[in-house]
Design a protein around this motif. Structure first.
Motif, short mmCIF file in Angstrom:
data_model
loop_
_atom_site.label_atom_id
_atom_site.label_comp_id
_atom_site.label_asym_id
_atom_site.label_seq_id
_atom_site.Cartn_x
_atom_site.Cartn_y
_atom_site.Cartn_z
N GLY A 4 0.80 -1.21 0.00
CA GLY A 4 0.00 0.00 0.00
C GLY A 4 0.83 1.27 0.00
N GLU A 5 2.11 1.15 0.29
CA GLU A 5 3.01 2.31 0.31
C GLU A 5 3.45 2.72 -1.09
N ALA A 6 3.34 1.82 -2.06
CA ALA A 6 3.88 2.08 -3.39
C ALA A 6 3.08 3.14 -4.16
N GLU A 7 1.77 3.06 -4.14
CA GLU A 7 0.97 3.97 -4.94
C GLU A 7 1.11 5.43 -4.53
N PRO A 8 1.03 5.77 -3.24
CA PRO A 8 1.22 7.18 -2.87
C PRO A 8 2.62 7.69 -3.26
N ALA A 9 3.61 6.83 -3.15
CA ALA A 9 4.97 7.23 -3.53
C ALA A 9 5.05 7.51 -5.02
N MET A 10 4.42 6.68 -5.82
CA MET A 10 4.45 6.87 -7.27
C MET A 10 3.74 8.17 -7.67
N ARG A 11 2.66 8.49 -6.99
CA ARG A 11 1.97 9.76 -7.28
C ARG A 11 2.88 10.94 -7.00
N LEU A 12 3.60 10.87 -5.90
CA LEU A 12 4.52 11.96 -5.55
C LEU A 12 5.67 12.05 -6.56
N ILE A 13 6.19 10.92 -6.96
CA ILE A 13 7.27 10.91 -7.94
C ILE A 13 6.78 11.50 -9.26
N ASN A 14 5.57 11.16 -9.65
CA ASN A 14 5.01 11.73 -10.88
C ASN A 14 4.86 13.24 -10.77
N ARG A 15 4.49 13.72 -9.58
CA ARG A 15 4.39 15.16 -9.36
C ARG A 15 5.76 15.82 -9.49
N ILE A 16 6.78 15.18 -8.95
CA ILE A 16 8.14 15.70 -9.05
C ILE A 16 8.57 15.78 -10.51
N LYS A 17 8.29 14.73 -11.26
CA LYS A 17 8.64 14.73 -12.69
C LYS A 17 7.93 15.86 -13.43
N ALA A 18 6.67 16.08 -13.09
CA ALA A 18 5.92 17.17 -13.74
C ALA A 18 6.53 18.53 -13.38
N GLU A 19 6.95 18.70 -12.12
CA GLU A 19 7.57 19.96 -11.71
C GLU A 19 8.91 20.16 -12.40
N MET A 20 9.64 19.07 -12.63
CA MET A 20 10.91 19.17 -13.33
C MET A 20 10.67 19.59 -14.79
N GLU A 21 9.64 19.02 -15.40
CA GLU A 21 9.27 19.41 -16.76
C GLU A 21 8.89 20.88 -16.82
N GLN A 22 8.13 21.32 -15.83
CA GLN A 22 7.72 22.72 -15.77
C GLN A 22 8.94 23.63 -15.65
N ALA A 23 9.90 23.22 -14.83
CA ALA A 23 11.12 24.01 -14.67
C ALA A 23 11.88 24.09 -16.00
N LEU A 24 11.95 22.99 -16.72
CA LEU A 24 12.59 22.99 -18.03
C LEU A 24 11.88 23.94 -18.99
N ASP A 25 10.55 23.90 -18.94
CA ASP A 25 9.76 24.80 -19.80
C ASP A 25 10.02 26.26 -19.44
N GLU A 26 10.13 26.55 -18.14
CA GLU A 26 10.41 27.92 -17.71
C GLU A 26 11.75 28.39 -18.25
N LEU A 27 12.75 27.50 -18.19
CA LEU A 27 14.08 27.87 -18.67
C LEU A 27 14.10 28.04 -20.19
N SER A 28 13.39 27.18 -20.89
CA SER A 28 13.39 27.29 -22.34
C SER A 28 12.62 28.52 -22.82
N GLY A 29 11.68 28.98 -21.99
CA GLY A 29 10.91 30.17 -22.35
C GLY A 29 11.60 31.46 -21.97
N ALA A 30 12.65 31.37 -21.17
CA ALA A 30 13.37 32.57 -20.71
C ALA A 30 14.57 32.82 -21.61
N SER A 31 14.98 34.05 -21.66
CA SER A 31 16.13 34.42 -22.48
C SER A 31 17.37 34.53 -21.60
N TYR A 32 18.20 33.48 -21.61
CA TYR A 32 19.45 33.49 -20.83
C TYR A 32 20.66 33.39 -21.74
N GLU A 33 20.45 33.60 -23.01
CA GLU A 33 21.55 33.49 -23.98
C GLU A 33 22.23 34.84 -24.12
#
Length: 123
Positions: free
Chosen positions: A94-123
């Motif tokens: 029963g511990e696996a499913e809540p952990a997987m949901r949290l990991i999926n949230r982390i992955k989504a936040e990492m994707e969002q961070a990548l999107d933020e960086l690609s949308g910003a002008s740091y060049e």
């Protein structure tokens, strides 16, 4: 502002040097400053310092994305319990499913961070 941002990012880098790569759900209590403060310092340095330094820009961008790995301590504990199930160290399935949901949230936040960086002008 530059000195403060540099110190915040340097202190964050020291934390990153001591965590295992590829680990999901690190306790936020390991961070030397609140995530928002670290995120702001990373953005500042990306904008003000990194444009002329590709290696520095890459390191700052990685740190920015990796910040999503740091979660509330309770969530980090949930993920650790889920990992124990996955490695056979805990029989409580029963511990696996809540952990997987949290990991999926982390992955989504990492994707969002990548999107933020690609949308910003740091060049």
């Amino acid at each position: 502002m530059l000195a403060l941002a540099t110190r915040v990012v340097s202190d964050y880098g020291k934390v990153l040097a001591h965590v295992a790569p590829g680990v999901y759900g690190l306790p936020q209590s390991l961070l030397p400053y609140p995530k928002d403060r670290i995120r702001a310092a990373l953005r500042f340095l990306l904008h003000e310092v990194a444009p002329g330094h590709p290696e520095l820009r890459e390191g700052l961008a990685r740190g920015y994305v990796y910040l999503a790995q740091f979660v509330d301590d309770g969530d980090a504990d949930t993920i650790a319990r889920g990992a124990a199930v996955a490695t056979g160290q805990s029989p409580d399935k029963g511990e696996a499913e809540p952990a997987m949901r949290l990991i999926n949230r982390i992955k989504a936040e990492m994707e969002q961070a990548l999107d933020e960086l690609s949308g910003a002008s740091y060049e």
